[in-house]
Write an enzyme that holds these catalytic residues in place. Structure first.
Site, PDB file in Angstrom:
ATOM      1  N   HIS A   1       0.853  -1.192   0.000  1.00 53.65           N
ATOM      2  CA  HIS A   1       0.000   0.000   0.000  1.00 53.65           C
ATOM      3  C   HIS A   1       0.888   1.240   0.000  1.00 53.65           C
ATOM      4  CE1 HIS A   1      -3.947  -1.904   1.721  1.00 53.65           C
ATOM      5  NE2 HIS A   1      -3.276  -2.767   0.958  1.00 53.65           N
ATOM      6  N   ASN A   2       0.365   2.345  -0.457  1.00 58.82           N
ATOM      7  CA  ASN A   2       1.088   3.620  -0.355  1.00 58.82           C
ATOM      8  C   ASN A   2       1.194   3.983   1.121  1.00 58.82           C
ATOM      9  OD1 ASN A   2       1.726   4.660  -2.981  1.00 58.82           O
ATOM     10  ND2 ASN A   2      -0.478   4.731  -3.365  1.00 58.82           N
TER      11      ASN A   2
END
Ligand SMILES: CC(C)(COP(=O)(O)OP(=O)(O)OC[C@H]1O[C@@H](n2cnc3c(N)ncnc32)[C@H](O)[C@@H]1OP(=O)(O)O)[C@@H](O)C(=O)NCCC(=O)NCCS
Length: 165
Positions: free
Chosen positions: A36-37
């Site tokens: 995920h970012n």
């Protein structure tokens, strides 16, 4: 997924993944885990309705994955190993049980731990180079069947003789 490769139960394999011939994927392994970012407000969802309504796309959650995850030929991935997205695992490599692979794995290396490090190699350097040059996994199936698994030198001789014929 290449010829003669297999995977056991409860493996997780997202898209954008290539698995070479003769590779063995043990139970619970995860190949190509996307990240995920982590530099945005949240790594999760702000609003489920926003996502379901198409206003939020995968790029809002996941890091851009431009490269596929590539598992070479004759690779053995141990139980519960995790290989991150975009990693390239070289031909003949082994991933120890429980490893988290964050970097590319050299051919015929045995890697383990978190993050995974090279523990040792399956063969000496000259043999590794000869095996890679032989591309035995690309031989026709009727030749592959004749390769003696306990005698690497003889298998190399058979493979090389085939390519020279
Ligand atoms: C990686 C593996 C193949 C190494 O086996 P091996 O050749 O007998 O190696 P050794 O037991 O001699 O261990 C060599 C070193 O690697 C370490 N090591 C072994 N397995 C490890 C693992 N899973 N994670 C981290 N380190 C590991 C050992 O502690 C040892 O370290 P040292 O040299 O500092 O003492 C094996 O330990 C393994 O993880 N097999 C996977 C089993 C599995 O998942 N099977 C699923 C069904 S097919």
């Amino acid at each position: 997924m290449g010829r003669n490769a297999y995977y056991q139960c409860r493996t997780q394999m997202p898209t954008n993944l290539i698995i070479g011939r003769h590779s063995s994927i043990s139970a619970l392994a995860t190949l190509g885990a996307v990240s995920h970012n982590v530099d945005m407000l949240t790594t999760g969802m702000l609003d489920l309705e926003q996502e379901m309504g198409g206003e939020m796309g995968p790029e809002d959650i996941y890091r851009a994955g431009v490269y596929p995850t590539v598992i070479g030929c004759d690779v053995w991935v141990g139980h519960n190993a995790v290989i991150l997205q975009g990693i390239c695992v070289g031909h003949g490599a082994c991933i120890a049980a429980g490893a988290v692979v964050t970097e590319n794995v050299p051919p015929y290396a045995i890697v383990g731990g978190i993050p995974a490090r090279v523990l040792k190699y399956r063969f000496d350097e000259a043999t590794r180079e000869a095996l890679i040059a032989s591309r035995w996994w690309e031989l026709p199936q009727h030749i592959v069947r004749t390769l003696p698994r306990k005698d690497v030198a003889k298998a190399l001789t058979i493979a090389n003789a085939y390519w020279q014929s």
